[in-house]
Scaffold this motif. Structure first.
Motif, PDB file in Angstrom:
ATOM      1  N   UNK A   1     -26.184 -14.020  -1.411  1.00  0.00           N
ATOM      2  CA  UNK A   1     -27.165 -15.014  -1.026  1.00  0.00           C
ATOM      3  C   UNK A   1     -28.177 -15.220  -2.154  1.00  0.00           C
ATOM      4  N   UNK A   2     -28.923 -16.318  -2.063  1.00  0.00           N
ATOM      5  CA  UNK A   2     -29.913 -16.647  -3.089  1.00  0.00           C
ATOM      6  C   UNK A   2     -31.097 -15.690  -3.023  1.00  0.00           C
ATOM      7  N   UNK A   3     -31.502 -15.163  -4.214  1.00  0.00           N
ATOM      8  CA  UNK A   3     -32.669 -14.300  -4.324  1.00  0.00           C
ATOM      9  C   UNK A   3     -33.837 -15.088  -4.906  1.00  0.00           C
ATOM     10  N   UNK A   4     -35.037 -14.801  -4.444  1.00  0.00           N
ATOM     11  CA  UNK A   4     -36.231 -15.368  -5.049  1.00  0.00           C
ATOM     12  C   UNK A   4     -36.719 -14.507  -6.194  1.00  0.00           C
ATOM     13  N   UNK A   5     -38.038 -14.380  -6.321  1.00  0.00           N
ATOM     14  CA  UNK A   5     -38.664 -13.610  -7.386  1.00  0.00           C
ATOM     15  C   UNK A   5     -38.136 -12.163  -7.406  1.00  0.00           C
ATOM     16  N   UNK A   6     -37.700 -11.598  -8.550  1.00  0.00           N
ATOM     17  CA  UNK A   6     -37.781 -12.175  -9.895  1.00  0.00           C
ATOM     18  C   UNK A   6     -36.491 -12.826 -10.371  1.00  0.00           C
ATOM     19  N   UNK A   7     -35.510 -13.028  -9.479  1.00  0.00           N
ATOM     20  CA  UNK A   7     -34.190 -13.455  -9.942  1.00  0.00           C
ATOM     21  C   UNK A   7     -34.006 -14.969  -9.892  1.00  0.00           C
ATOM     22  N   UNK A   8     -34.394 -15.560  -8.788  1.00  0.00           N
ATOM     23  CA  UNK A   8     -34.176 -16.989  -8.597  1.00  0.00           C
ATOM     24  C   UNK A   8     -32.727 -17.360  -8.901  1.00  0.00           C
ATOM     25  N   UNK A   9     -31.839 -16.642  -8.285  1.00  0.00           N
ATOM     26  CA  UNK A   9     -30.415 -16.826  -8.538  1.00  0.00           C
ATOM     27  C   UNK A   9     -29.634 -16.162  -7.407  1.00  0.00           C
ATOM     28  N   UNK A  10     -28.341 -16.464  -7.367  1.00  0.00           N
ATOM     29  CA  UNK A  10     -27.432 -15.773  -6.459  1.00  0.00           C
ATOM     30  C   UNK A  10     -26.706 -14.711  -7.263  1.00  0.00           C
ATOM     31  N   UNK A  11     -26.815 -13.469  -6.848  1.00  0.00           N
ATOM     32  CA  UNK A  11     -26.358 -12.358  -7.675  1.00  0.00           C
ATOM     33  C   UNK A  11     -24.903 -11.981  -7.446  1.00  0.00           C
ATOM     34  N   UNK A  12     -24.346 -12.305  -6.295  1.00  0.00           N
ATOM     35  CA  UNK A  12     -22.939 -12.046  -6.078  1.00  0.00           C
ATOM     36  C   UNK A  12     -22.663 -10.908  -5.116  1.00  0.00           C
ATOM     37  N   UNK A  13     -21.376 -10.620  -4.953  1.00  0.00           N
ATOM     38  CA  UNK A  13     -20.977  -9.536  -4.049  1.00  0.00           C
ATOM     39  C   UNK A  13     -21.439  -8.173  -4.552  1.00  0.00           C
ATOM     40  N   UNK A  14     -21.347  -7.974  -5.862  1.00  0.00           N
ATOM     41  CA  UNK A  14     -21.766  -6.715  -6.466  1.00  0.00           C
ATOM     42  C   UNK A  14     -22.587  -7.034  -7.701  1.00  0.00           C
ATOM     43  N   UNK A  15     -23.792  -6.462  -7.779  1.00  0.00           N
ATOM     44  CA  UNK A  15     -24.685  -6.735  -8.908  1.00  0.00           C
ATOM     45  C   UNK A  15     -25.183  -5.429  -9.498  1.00  0.00           C
ATOM     46  N   UNK A  16     -25.080  -5.329 -10.829  1.00  0.00           N
ATOM     47  CA  UNK A  16     -25.596  -4.169 -11.544  1.00  0.00           C
ATOM     48  C   UNK A  16     -26.636  -4.635 -12.550  1.00  0.00           C
ATOM     49  N   UNK A  17     -27.805  -4.019 -12.517  1.00  0.00           N
ATOM     50  CA  UNK A  17     -28.861  -4.335 -13.477  1.00  0.00           C
ATOM     51  C   UNK A  17     -29.119  -3.115 -14.346  1.00  0.00           C
ATOM     52  N   UNK A  18     -28.363  -3.046 -15.444  1.00  0.00           N
ATOM     53  CA  UNK A  18     -28.521  -1.958 -16.398  1.00  0.00           C
ATOM     54  C   UNK A  18     -27.885  -0.650 -15.981  1.00  0.00           C
ATOM     55  N   UNK A  19     -27.105  -0.670 -14.923  1.00  0.00           N
ATOM     56  CA  UNK A  19     -26.484   0.556 -14.456  1.00  0.00           C
ATOM     57  C   UNK A  19     -25.104   0.783 -15.041  1.00  0.00           C
ATOM     58  N   UNK A  20     -24.401   1.760 -14.502  1.00  0.00           N
ATOM     59  CA  UNK A  20     -23.034   2.092 -14.908  1.00  0.00           C
ATOM     60  C   UNK A  20     -22.118   1.843 -13.715  1.00  0.00           C
ATOM     61  N   UNK A  21     -21.191   0.901 -13.869  1.00  0.00           N
ATOM     62  CA  UNK A  21     -20.318   0.503 -12.768  1.00  0.00           C
ATOM     63  C   UNK A  21     -18.868   0.734 -13.175  1.00  0.00           C
ATOM     64  N   UNK A  22     -18.108   1.364 -12.286  1.00  0.00           N
ATOM     65  CA  UNK A  22     -16.683   1.557 -12.490  1.00  0.00           C
ATOM     66  C   UNK A  22     -15.957   1.131 -11.225  1.00  0.00           C
ATOM     67  N   UNK A  23     -15.075   0.152 -11.349  1.00  0.00           N
ATOM     68  CA  UNK A  23     -14.333  -0.374 -10.209  1.00  0.00           C
ATOM     69  C   UNK A  23     -12.846  -0.153 -10.440  1.00  0.00           C
TER      70      UNK A  23
END
Length: 290
Positions: A1-23
């Motif tokens: 879904x759409x995010x407001x402050x601070x993203x103002x964007x739709x981030x998706x099913x899975x979102x990583x901000x500077x993390x370590x992701x392994x799928x």
């Protein structure tokens, strides 16, 4: 879904901000973006990213993604997208992937790398789709044998640093139009509605601080008209007072096969055909070897 402050964007099913992701063996579907990663590290293996309303995979400043044996299917915009600046780009662990029925089938790049960067060869159906590429001054980019690079309309592949394109006779490197279905198929997913033509994209541009060494490389359908400060068509390959060396290069179906305004030019065992002009040399060429 759409995010407001601070993203103002739709981030998706899975979102990583500077993390370590392994799928591993993950299906991400029917979201806005299947997987979105901003910085950090990302590994996606044996996974399916499909039927998302924008992108299957969306990466920002992920310098060395590990994307293996995964499928990107029927996403409304891009199969996979990478926006990167201020760091090196390494695609050495991107292999075995496939894409189909996306608006752009391939790895969409909008990058200005620094340091030592690498684009490896691409499997059929997953070319690099360039929306923007600038190799910064002091940086280097190696494009390995088998890489297929399809240029969006109005785009330039710029080197202000060192560009090394190391194709082979068996696996040349190709720079061509997004509309060229003879290379990696229907990348722009429009069937027979478009076909490639002279001037579909601008050029590979070597600036006065840059150098380019191309071996076993095919360039075609470049040379769109440039506005300020050129007001001219520059061709598939343009050298602006830099250093350019061509070995076993074929440049075809452009306005100029190659144009150089000053600088150093070395051409061996190369072919320029079906262009308006094969090779156009202007300005003060300090050293020419043909």
């Amino acid at each position: 879904a759409y995010y407001g402050n601070p993203y103002y964007d739709s981030l998706g099913n899975l979102y990583s901000e500077g993390g370590a992701v392994s799928l591993e063996s993950v299906t991400s579907e029917l979201g806005v973006v299947g997987v979105r990663s901003s910085g950090g590290t990302l590994q996606v293996s044996n996974s399916l990213l499909q039927k998302n309303s924008l992108d299957g995979l969306h990466m920002i400043n992920v310098s060395a993604p590990v994307i293996l044996n995964s499928s990107f299917l029927s996403n409304t915009r891009y199969a996979a997208y990478l926006n990167l600046s201020g760091m090196a780009l390494d695609t050495s662990q991107v292999e075995g992937n496939n894409s189909s029925n996306n608006a752009r089938n391939g790895w969409v790049l909008e990058t200005s790398p620094t340091g030592s960067s690498l684009l490896v060869g691409t499997p059929a159906g997953m070319p690099y789709v360039v929306k923007g590429m600038t190799v910064n001054s002091g940086a280097s980019l190696e494009v390995e044998a088998g890489a297929e690079i399809k240029m969006e309309a109005g785009t330039v592949f710029v080197t202000n640093g060192v560009l090394s394109v190391t194709g082979t006779s068996a696996e040349p490197v190709i720079f061509t139009s997004i509309k060229d279905d003879n290379v990696s198929g229907d990348t722009n997913h429009d069937g027979s509605l478009s076909s490639p033509a002279v001037g579909d994209w601008y050029e590979v541009f070597v600036s006065s601080s840059g150098s380019a060494e191309l071996e076993h490389t095919l360039l075609r359908y470049g040379g769109a008209f440039r506005g300020y400060p050129y007001y001219d068509t520059l061709g598939n390959l343009y050298n602006e007072d830099g250093i350019t060396s061509l070995e076993s290069v074929t440049s075809t179906l452009g306005t100029n096969g190659m144009k150089s305004n000053g600088g150093t030019v070395m051409i061996q065992h190369s072919t320029f055909m079906s262009n308006t002009t094969g090779v156009l040399l202007t300005g003060n060429i300090t050293n020419t070897s043909v």
